[in-house]
Scaffold this motif. Structure first.
Motif, PDB file in Angstrom:
ATOM      1  N   ALA A  80       0.830  -1.281  -0.082  1.00 50.04           N
ATOM      2  CA  ALA A  80       0.131  -0.171  -0.023  1.00 50.04           C
ATOM      3  C   ALA A  80       0.898   1.203   0.032  1.00 50.04           C
ATOM      4  O   ALA A  80       0.386   2.340   0.076  1.00 50.04           O
ATOM      5  N   ALA A  81       2.025   1.075   0.043  1.00 50.45           N
ATOM      6  CA  ALA A  81       3.031   2.312  -0.166  1.00 50.45           C
ATOM      7  C   ALA A  81       3.201   3.082   1.094  1.00 50.45           C
ATOM      8  O   ALA A  81       3.341   4.246   1.066  1.00 50.45           O
ATOM      9  N   VAL A  82       2.916   2.486   2.126  1.00 49.12           N
ATOM     10  CA  VAL A  82       3.021   3.019   3.526  1.00 49.12           C
ATOM     11  C   VAL A  82       4.615   2.667   3.942  1.00 49.12           C
ATOM     12  O   VAL A  82       4.858   1.707   3.946  1.00 49.12           O
ATOM     13  N   PRO A  83       5.234   3.973   4.446  1.00 53.44           N
ATOM     14  CA  PRO A  83       6.745   3.722   4.707  1.00 53.44           C
ATOM     15  C   PRO A  83       6.971   2.854   5.781  1.00 53.44           C
ATOM     16  O   PRO A  83       6.078   2.628   6.745  1.00 53.44           O
ATOM     17  N   LEU A  84       8.097   2.087   5.553  1.00 52.66           N
ATOM     18  CA  LEU A  84       8.334   0.778   6.433  1.00 52.66           C
ATOM     19  C   LEU A  84       9.950   1.109   6.950  1.00 52.66           C
ATOM     20  O   LEU A  84      10.733   1.552   6.201  1.00 52.66           O
ATOM     21  N   VAL A  85      10.062   0.736   8.342  1.00 58.93           N
ATOM     22  CA  VAL A  85      11.500   0.601   8.845  1.00 58.93           C
ATOM     23  C   VAL A  85      12.149  -0.380   7.935  1.00 58.93           C
ATOM     24  O   VAL A  85      11.637  -1.446   7.688  1.00 58.93           O
ATOM     25  N   PRO A  86      13.532  -0.051   7.468  1.00 56.19           N
ATOM     26  CA  PRO A  86      14.323  -1.089   6.798  1.00 56.19           C
ATOM     27  C   PRO A  86      14.484  -2.381   7.755  1.00 56.19           C
ATOM     28  O   PRO A  86      14.751  -2.318   8.814  1.00 56.19           O
ATOM     29  N   GLY A  87      14.253  -3.512   7.127  1.00 57.78           N
ATOM     30  CA  GLY A  87      14.082  -4.637   7.913  1.00 57.78           C
ATOM     31  C   GLY A  87      13.831  -6.192   7.183  1.00 57.78           C
ATOM     32  O   GLY A  87      13.583  -5.985   5.804  1.00 57.78           O
ATOM     33  N   TYR A  88      13.565  -7.036   7.637  1.00 55.95           N
ATOM     34  CA  TYR A  88      13.450  -8.400   7.025  1.00 55.95           C
ATOM     35  C   TYR A  88      12.183  -8.923   7.774  1.00 55.95           C
ATOM     36  O   TYR A  88      11.870  -9.056   9.079  1.00 55.95           O
ATOM     37  N   HIS A  89      10.865  -9.196   6.835  1.00 51.47           N
ATOM     38  CA  HIS A  89       9.743  -9.745   7.491  1.00 51.47           C
ATOM     39  C   HIS A  89       9.459 -11.070   6.880  1.00 51.47           C
ATOM     40  O   HIS A  89       8.208 -11.523   6.848  1.00 51.47           O
TER      41      HIS A  89
ATOM     42  N   MET B  77       8.856   7.523  14.551  1.00 49.36           N
ATOM     43  CA  MET B  77       9.306   8.816  13.775  1.00 49.36           C
ATOM     44  C   MET B  77      10.839   9.030  14.250  1.00 49.36           C
ATOM     45  O   MET B  77      11.199   8.972  15.348  1.00 49.36           O
ATOM     46  N   THR B  78      11.661   9.472  13.125  1.00 46.20           N
ATOM     47  CA  THR B  78      13.105  10.064  13.390  1.00 46.20           C
ATOM     48  C   THR B  78      13.290  11.336  12.543  1.00 46.20           C
ATOM     49  O   THR B  78      13.130  10.704  11.357  1.00 46.20           O
ATOM     50  N   GLY B  79      13.709  12.218  13.124  1.00 49.33           N
ATOM     51  CA  GLY B  79      13.709  13.438  12.341  1.00 49.33           C
ATOM     52  C   GLY B  79      12.409  13.738  11.602  1.00 49.33           C
ATOM     53  O   GLY B  79      11.424  13.890  12.299  1.00 49.33           O
ATOM     54  N   GLY B  80      12.322  13.937  10.484  1.00 47.47           N
ATOM     55  CA  GLY B  80      11.164  14.077   9.547  1.00 47.47           C
ATOM     56  C   GLY B  80      10.667  13.015   8.853  1.00 47.47           C
ATOM     57  O   GLY B  80       9.840  12.942   8.055  1.00 47.47           O
ATOM     58  N   ASP B  81      11.174  11.810   9.184  1.00 48.45           N
ATOM     59  CA  ASP B  81      10.852  10.260   8.574  1.00 48.45           C
ATOM     60  C   ASP B  81       9.989   9.823   9.520  1.00 48.45           C
ATOM     61  O   ASP B  81      10.061   9.726  10.803  1.00 48.45           O
TER      62      ASP B  81
END
Length: 672
Positions: free
Chosen positions: A126-135, A278-282
């Motif tokens: 759905a193009a919702v931002p995700l933290v870089p990772g493995y799922h 959230m971290t910074g503006g991300d």
């Protein structure tokens, strides 16, 4: 709209839902366990059904009993509240199969968001931002190690089916990964019956910001803005506020739109919360809670909306009451969760009877759609005299304040916390005061590690108004014992009357918080002027005191200083609330103790509700002071009851395995 609903929960959320039902003219049905027969939520509802034993497993987690209660009561719908079965897809399905509306999302949406790994896959699509990772599904240990190395350390291991901070490990370097993975998998399997994990980049000093969403069955979906829930202990929230401080308008809108996209991705219906880190503006998707949140009141306060009413209307197949462009933020709201717990002991829960409970003046729940915002709101599921038991969450109340600005809301919260008076279990009220007045919180420098990073300042020994509180305790004691307030007439205080003379009385006290004893000397002259003094630790002050407008209010002067406050006497322990602090002094009543010894009496009572797990003495046993007598278990911790003095055990009143109530006499002791 429904005519009758059953509330499948307890405590403050059950009271909260019942309040909206009452306002809308809907009959509410409570369910209760053995431990909750006299609970506030039972009294708040129009009807009540008993569903089982004291533990949650015997009552609030028994889906079949709750569905049966709903059918028998004629309820058309079930509101699950939060916790317990609120996100249980089997319970939601059972309600639907019984022809009862589940006031929550469809079973498919609960299932989709129930697995963290599956939810993240949906969010990626759905193009919702995700933290870089493995799922991924492949859980081979060597593969997971390679994925973590590729992401870069530190990484966070999380149980895929987890929650509440269980099955989580932060790994700082590659060499520690294998051991952390094994530990995480063991805990995940033990807690959730599923050892699958996912890996994410661990963000340093992140904020926890969540977005309230609502969707209906007619294609409508909106976001009701955001909340900051960064202040946490043991991965559980302590303070929440809306809106999240310091977010630019474009970032707020982007997060809201991402949250709506997440809801649409699973065909969501009803109230939900999309949680972001959230971290910074991300910002990155963390998880979605498919229910109403504990912290929903702050959203209600800044939008002027009743979210429970919205839930009921959507569940009744009505469209959302408002469109996105009709929603607006007004002012700032902060919520503090008041718990029965020991902050200084790792926030361990505390149990016991609420001997005295007084919250600051405020209203319960929101007035309604478009209603005037109250500056202080109290959501509570307990009353004075109720017991905080080891069976359920130890929340006493949620204290919510609203102000036109964040600074005004902060000031109001500080003042409101000063008005909280609790006698019985330990509470986190003083700790909340420290956070609210700390520099990082007051300036909006928020992140999930705030408490740990500022641990030394938040847990430093408190400087309290000791002498002022002592003066009020002495005033309350003198009043109880028949002393005269500000009067020179001996006839006003017959218990201390002396013919043609003054008197001096030494009061022996124990400082309960510091477990130390000391004396205070009250003196009155014989010259007819009624001059009074109070001496402590070598300092003698002119002393006067007076009663306030009710039994708990007292005032005193010490020299030129004047103090007023409230005193609650629990036996010979005087709990003093003054100048925003709480102190407790126990009067060492020598005469009463001597009478007990003279009559050979000794009573040992349970300090909290719990279970007897060991009886260490038998009737007829001779014991010394401090000899262990009985061991109790409460809140998964052991508590040993020792002999208060030397004597002979006359009778043991409970056996191993027995449940005992707070204050129950455990045995009798003939004092030597």
């Amino acid at each position: 709209m429904f005519n009758k609903i059953l509330i499948a929960n307890r405590g403050e959320i059950a009271c909260r839902v019942a309040a909206t039902c009452r306002r809308l003219g809907i009959t509410s049905v409570a369910v209760y366990s053995d431990a909750d027969a006299g609970a506030k939520h039972v009294a708040a509802c129009d009807e009540a059904v008993h569903i089982g034993g004291a533990t949650a497993a015997e009552s609030y987690l028994r889906a079949e009993r709750i569905v049966e209660a709903a059918r028998a009561s004629g309820a058309q719908a079930v509101h699950p509240g939060y916790g317990f079965l609120s996100e249980n897809e089997d319970f939601a399905r059972a309600c639907e199969q019984a022809g009862i509306v589940f006031i929550g999302p469809p079973v498919t949406a609960i299932a989709a968001m129930g697995s963290k790994a599956a939810a993240k896959a949906l969010m990626h699509a759905a193009a919702v931002p995700l933290v870089p990772g493995y799922h991924g599904d492949d859980q081979d240990a060597q593969l997971l190690q390679r994925e973590a190395d590729a992401i870069g350390y530190p990484v966070l291991l999380k149980a895929s089916a987890g929650g509440g901070g269980k099955g989580m490990r932060v790994v700082e370097r590659s060499a520690d990964f294998a051991a952390a993975l094994a530990s995480c998998k063991r805990e995940a399997a033990s807690s959730f019956g599923n050892d699958r994990v996912l890996i994410e980049k661990y963000l340093t000093r992140p904020r926890h910001v969540e977005v309230q969403v609502f969707a209906d069955r007619h294609g409508g979906a909106v976001y009701l803005f955001d909340r900051d829930c960064s202040v946490q202990r043991r991965h559980q929230k302590v303070l929440e506020e809306a809106p999240a401080p310091g977010l630019p308008a474009e970032l707020r809108r982007a997060m809201g739109e991402a949250a709506v996209a997440a809801a649409r991705a699973v065909n969501y219906v009803g109230a939900g919360t999309v949680e972001f880190i959230m971290t910074g503006g991300d910002f990155y998707f963390m998880e979605m809670n498919t229910r109403l949140q504990v912290e929903h009141p702050v959203t209600e306060m800044v939008t002027g909306l009743d979210l429970v009413e919205w839930q009921l209307r959507v569940a009744a197949d009505e469209p959302l009451p408002l469109a996105q462009e009709q929603l607006a933020l007004t002012g700032h709201a902060i919520e503090a969760r008041i718990y029965a717990e020991h902050p200084a002991r790792g926030f361990l829960p505390s149990t016991g009877t609420l001997r005295h409970l007084r919250m600051p003046e405020g209203v319960e729940f929101i007035v309604g759609e478009g209603g005037e915002r109250a500056p202080v709101r109290i959501d509570s599921g307990v009353r004075e005299g109720d017991t905080i038991t080891p069976y359920y969450d130890p929340m006493i109340a949620k204290l919510i304040v609203w102000g036109p600005t964040r600074d005004e809301a902060l000031a109001r919260m500080h003042r409101a916390l000063q008005g909280c008076e609790v006698v019985g279990p330990h509470t986190n009220v003083e700790f909340l005061q420290r956070i609210v007045t700390s520099e990082p919180f007051s300036t909006g420098d928020l992140d999930t590690g705030l408490i740990e990073r500022h641990h030394d300042a938040l847990f430093a020994p408190a400087k309290k108004p000791f002498r002022e509180a002592l003066a009020l305790a002495c005033a309350a004691l003198l009043a109880r014992e028949g002393g005269a307030a500000q009067s020179a007439s001996p006839w006003d205080g017959l218990s201390h009357w002396r013919l043609n003379g003054g008197y001096t009385q030494t009061l022996a006290w124990r400082d309960v918080d510091n477990d130390s004893t000391f004396d205070a000397t009250f003196a009155r002259d014989s010259l007819g002027a009624g001059t009074q003094t109070l001496a402590h630790a070598g300092t003698v002050d002119a002393f006067t005191w007076w009663r306030g407008s009710n039994a708990h209010e007292f005032g005193a002067t010490l020299g030129d200083a004047r103090v007023t406050g409230r005193v609650f006497a629990d036996g010979d322990t005087f709990h003093v609330f003054c100048r925003g602090a709480a102190l407790a002094f126990e009067w060492q009543n020598v005469l009463a103790h001597a009478a007990d010894v003279e009559h050979g009496e000794g009573r040992l009572t349970a300090p909290m509700p719990g279970k007897v797990i060991a009886v260490l003495v038998e009737a007829g046993a001779t014991v010394e002071k401090g000899t262990p007598l009985i061991v109790m278990e409460a809140m998964k911790m052991e508590h040993t009851i020792g002999a208060p003095s030397a004597g002979v055990v006359e009778e043991v009143l409970y056996a191993v395995g027995d449940q005992v109530a707070d204050g129950a006499q455990l045995l009798t002791l003939k004092v030597e």
